[in-house]
Design a protein around this motif. Structure first.
Motif, PDB file in Angstrom:
ATOM      1  N   ASP A   1       0.818  -1.215   0.000  1.00  0.00           N
ATOM      2  CA  ASP A   1       0.000   0.000   0.000  1.00  0.00           C
ATOM      3  C   ASP A   1       0.852   1.265   0.000  1.00  0.00           C
ATOM      4  O   ASP A   1       0.555   2.222  -0.700  1.00  0.00           O
ATOM      5  N   GLY A   2       1.931   1.256   0.781  1.00  0.00           N
ATOM      6  CA  GLY A   2       2.740   2.456   0.912  1.00  0.00           C
ATOM      7  C   GLY A   2       3.834   2.612  -0.121  1.00  0.00           C
ATOM      8  O   GLY A   2       4.113   3.718  -0.590  1.00  0.00           O
ATOM      9  N   GLU A   3       4.467   1.505  -0.495  1.00  0.00           N
ATOM     10  CA  GLU A   3       5.655   1.578  -1.342  1.00  0.00           C
ATOM     11  C   GLU A   3       5.538   0.804  -2.654  1.00  0.00           C
ATOM     12  O   GLU A   3       6.440   0.865  -3.478  1.00  0.00           O
ATOM     13  N   GLY A   4       4.473   0.043  -2.822  1.00  0.00           N
ATOM     14  CA  GLY A   4       4.351  -0.831  -3.985  1.00  0.00           C
ATOM     15  C   GLY A   4       3.962  -0.097  -5.259  1.00  0.00           C
ATOM     16  O   GLY A   4       3.313   0.946  -5.232  1.00  0.00           O
ATOM     17  N   TYR A   5       4.390  -0.667  -6.361  1.00  0.00           N
ATOM     18  CA  TYR A   5       4.029  -0.155  -7.683  1.00  0.00           C
ATOM     19  C   TYR A   5       3.561  -1.341  -8.512  1.00  0.00           C
ATOM     20  O   TYR A   5       4.318  -2.286  -8.745  1.00  0.00           O
ATOM     21  N   ILE A   6       2.300  -1.309  -8.911  1.00  0.00           N
ATOM     22  CA  ILE A   6       1.687  -2.381  -9.695  1.00  0.00           C
ATOM     23  C   ILE A   6       1.485  -1.837 -11.100  1.00  0.00           C
ATOM     24  O   ILE A   6       0.829  -0.809 -11.286  1.00  0.00           O
ATOM     25  N   TYR A   7       2.055  -2.517 -12.083  1.00  0.00           N
ATOM     26  CA  TYR A   7       1.873  -2.022 -13.444  1.00  0.00           C
ATOM     27  C   TYR A   7       1.814  -3.162 -14.457  1.00  0.00           C
ATOM     28  O   TYR A   7       2.266  -4.277 -14.203  1.00  0.00           O
ATOM     29  N   LEU A   8       1.240  -2.822 -15.589  1.00  0.00           N
ATOM     30  CA  LEU A   8       1.128  -3.735 -16.730  1.00  0.00           C
ATOM     31  C   LEU A   8       1.895  -3.135 -17.880  1.00  0.00           C
ATOM     32  O   LEU A   8       1.730  -1.953 -18.198  1.00  0.00           O
ATOM     33  N   ARG A   9       2.712  -3.936 -18.489  1.00  0.00           N
ATOM     34  CA  ARG A   9       3.434  -3.501 -19.686  1.00  0.00           C
ATOM     35  C   ARG A   9       2.972  -4.387 -20.826  1.00  0.00           C
ATOM     36  O   ARG A   9       3.077  -5.615 -20.752  1.00  0.00           O
ATOM     37  N   VAL A  10       2.448  -3.758 -21.833  1.00  0.00           N
ATOM     38  CA  VAL A  10       1.923  -4.493 -22.980  1.00  0.00           C
ATOM     39  C   VAL A  10       2.719  -4.113 -24.204  1.00  0.00           C
ATOM     40  O   VAL A  10       2.901  -2.938 -24.501  1.00  0.00           O
ATOM     41  N   GLY A  11       3.205  -5.146 -24.890  1.00  0.00           N
ATOM     42  CA  GLY A  11       3.875  -4.928 -26.156  1.00  0.00           C
ATOM     43  C   GLY A  11       5.318  -4.494 -26.040  1.00  0.00           C
ATOM     44  O   GLY A  11       5.674  -3.651 -25.241  1.00  0.00           O
ATOM     45  N   PHE A  12       6.107  -5.146 -26.790  1.00  0.00           N
ATOM     46  CA  PHE A  12       7.518  -4.830 -26.943  1.00  0.00           C
ATOM     47  C   PHE A  12       7.766  -4.789 -28.446  1.00  0.00           C
ATOM     48  O   PHE A  12       7.008  -5.358 -29.221  1.00  0.00           O
ATOM     49  N   ARG A  13       8.811  -4.124 -28.859  1.00  0.00           N
ATOM     50  CA  ARG A  13       9.084  -4.055 -30.299  1.00  0.00           C
ATOM     51  C   ARG A  13       9.172  -5.441 -30.922  1.00  0.00           C
ATOM     52  O   ARG A  13       8.687  -5.676 -32.009  1.00  0.00           O
TER      53      ARG A  13
ATOM     54  N   ALA B   1      -4.699  -3.578  -7.485  1.00  0.00           N
ATOM     55  CA  ALA B   1      -4.573  -5.037  -7.401  1.00  0.00           C
ATOM     56  C   ALA B   1      -5.746  -5.732  -8.078  1.00  0.00           C
ATOM     57  O   ALA B   1      -5.555  -6.724  -8.792  1.00  0.00           O
ATOM     58  N   ASP B   2      -6.954  -5.217  -7.874  1.00  0.00           N
ATOM     59  CA  ASP B   2      -8.133  -5.823  -8.514  1.00  0.00           C
ATOM     60  C   ASP B   2      -7.988  -5.821 -10.040  1.00  0.00           C
ATOM     61  O   ASP B   2      -8.274  -6.822 -10.699  1.00  0.00           O
ATOM     62  N   LEU B   3      -7.535  -4.704 -10.600  1.00  0.00           N
ATOM     63  CA  LEU B   3      -7.353  -4.620 -12.055  1.00  0.00           C
ATOM     64  C   LEU B   3      -6.278  -5.592 -12.531  1.00  0.00           C
ATOM     65  O   LEU B   3      -6.442  -6.270 -13.552  1.00  0.00           O
ATOM     66  N   ALA B   4      -5.178  -5.676 -11.782  1.00  0.00           N
ATOM     67  CA  ALA B   4      -4.083  -6.580 -12.161  1.00  0.00           C
ATOM     68  C   ALA B   4      -4.540  -8.036 -12.116  1.00  0.00           C
ATOM     69  O   ALA B   4      -4.206  -8.827 -13.001  1.00  0.00           O
ATOM     70  N   ILE B   5      -5.307  -8.394 -11.103  1.00  0.00           N
ATOM     71  CA  ILE B   5      -5.823  -9.763 -10.981  1.00  0.00           C
ATOM     72  C   ILE B   5      -6.786 -10.069 -12.121  1.00  0.00           C
ATOM     73  O   ILE B   5      -6.725 -11.144 -12.722  1.00  0.00           O
ATOM     74  N   GLN B   6      -7.673  -9.133 -12.438  1.00  0.00           N
ATOM     75  CA  GLN B   6      -8.584  -9.325 -13.579  1.00  0.00           C
ATOM     76  C   GLN B   6      -7.799  -9.550 -14.864  1.00  0.00           C
ATOM     77  O   GLN B   6      -8.155 -10.392 -15.687  1.00  0.00           O
ATOM     78  N   PHE B   7      -6.740  -8.776 -15.029  1.00  0.00           N
ATOM     79  CA  PHE B   7      -5.901  -8.899 -16.212  1.00  0.00           C
ATOM     80  C   PHE B   7      -5.301 -10.299 -16.307  1.00  0.00           C
ATOM     81  O   PHE B   7      -5.357 -10.951 -17.342  1.00  0.00           O
ATOM     82  N   MET B   8      -4.723 -10.773 -15.209  1.00  0.00           N
ATOM     83  CA  MET B   8      -4.107 -12.105 -15.214  1.00  0.00           C
ATOM     84  C   MET B   8      -5.147 -13.199 -15.416  1.00  0.00           C
ATOM     85  O   MET B   8      -4.885 -14.193 -16.084  1.00  0.00           O
ATOM     86  N   ASP B   9      -6.342 -13.010 -14.854  1.00  0.00           N
ATOM     87  CA  ASP B   9      -7.411 -13.988 -15.073  1.00  0.00           C
ATOM     88  C   ASP B   9      -7.790 -14.048 -16.549  1.00  0.00           C
ATOM     89  O   ASP B   9      -8.027 -15.121 -17.095  1.00  0.00           O
TER      90      ASP B   9
ATOM     91  N   VAL C   1      -5.449  -2.255 -18.900  1.00  0.00           N
ATOM     92  CA  VAL C   1      -4.151  -1.570 -18.933  1.00  0.00           C
ATOM     93  C   VAL C   1      -4.356  -0.066 -18.773  1.00  0.00           C
ATOM     94  O   VAL C   1      -3.687   0.584 -17.962  1.00  0.00           O
ATOM     95  N   VAL C   2      -5.287   0.491 -19.518  1.00  0.00           N
ATOM     96  CA  VAL C   2      -5.539   1.936 -19.460  1.00  0.00           C
ATOM     97  C   VAL C   2      -6.042   2.335 -18.070  1.00  0.00           C
ATOM     98  O   VAL C   2      -5.600   3.344 -17.506  1.00  0.00           O
ATOM     99  N   ALA C   3      -6.950   1.550 -17.509  1.00  0.00           N
ATOM    100  CA  ALA C   3      -7.473   1.857 -16.169  1.00  0.00           C
ATOM    101  C   ALA C   3      -6.347   1.870 -15.130  1.00  0.00           C
ATOM    102  O   ALA C   3      -6.300   2.756 -14.270  1.00  0.00           O
ATOM    103  N   LEU C   4      -5.424   0.916 -15.214  1.00  0.00           N
ATOM    104  CA  LEU C   4      -4.310   0.878 -14.269  1.00  0.00           C
ATOM    105  C   LEU C   4      -3.344   2.043 -14.516  1.00  0.00           C
ATOM    106  O   LEU C   4      -2.829   2.638 -13.562  1.00  0.00           O
ATOM    107  N   GLN C   5      -3.127   2.399 -15.769  1.00  0.00           N
ATOM    108  CA  GLN C   5      -2.268   3.550 -16.070  1.00  0.00           C
ATOM    109  C   GLN C   5      -2.847   4.830 -15.470  1.00  0.00           C
ATOM    110  O   GLN C   5      -2.113   5.661 -14.938  1.00  0.00           O
TER     111      GLN C   5
END
Length: 142
Positions: free
Chosen positions: A9-21, A94-102, A127-131
């Motif tokens: 909650d205090g120090e964490g960073y949750i992100y999704l990276r989509v697409g690489f060259r 976290a909810d968005l990240a879990i939905q993504f993985m599901d 991805v957009v919602a988490l961004q």
């Protein structure tokens, strides 16, 4: 796990990276915590039974080195699922990240099947919602 949820909650960073060259359809969920205290970072890894620890140094000699603990994809989802009931600040992240993985997990396992257009659209919306949540200075929901 409650202690770890507080750290996330205090120090964490949750992100999704989509697409690489080289692989535009590849997606990575990442949970990262950066701190200067190595005992704390080691305890995070011990509790989670997962993750890697790397070091980031600043060009500014006044800054301490930062230790980064990171888990990705399924391991990140497992940590987030366990901590989610105890999260406050990062619960929506976290909810968005879990939905993504599901969503990604519902592909046919063991095959290279492509996601449907609907699944790709769902993935992009998450991805957009988490961004938006991760945007600096974003107002918390009321």
């Amino acid at each position: 796990w409650a202690w770890l949820a507080g750290i996330i909650d205090g120090e964490g960073y949750i992100y999704l990276r989509v697409g690489f060259r080289t692989a535009p359809s590849v997606c990575v969920l990442s949970l990262t915590i950066g701190m200067t205290d190595s005992k704390t970072i080691q305890e995070i890894r011990r509790i989670a039974h997962a993750g890697t620890i790397t070091t980031r140094t600043s060009r500014n000699p006044k800054h301490k080195r930062v230790l980064l603990w990171r888990v990705k994809n399924r391991e990140a989802a497992t940590v987030l699922r366990t901590c989610c009931p105890m999260l406050v600040t990062k619960k929506e992240h976290a909810d968005l990240a879990i939905q993504f993985m599901d969503l990604v997990a519902h592909r046919s396992r063991g095959t290279n099947s492509l996601l449907s257009r609907h699944q790709l659209d769902q993935r992009q919306a998450l991805v957009v919602a988490l961004q938006i949540l991760n945007k600096r200075g974003a107002s918390p929901p009321t």
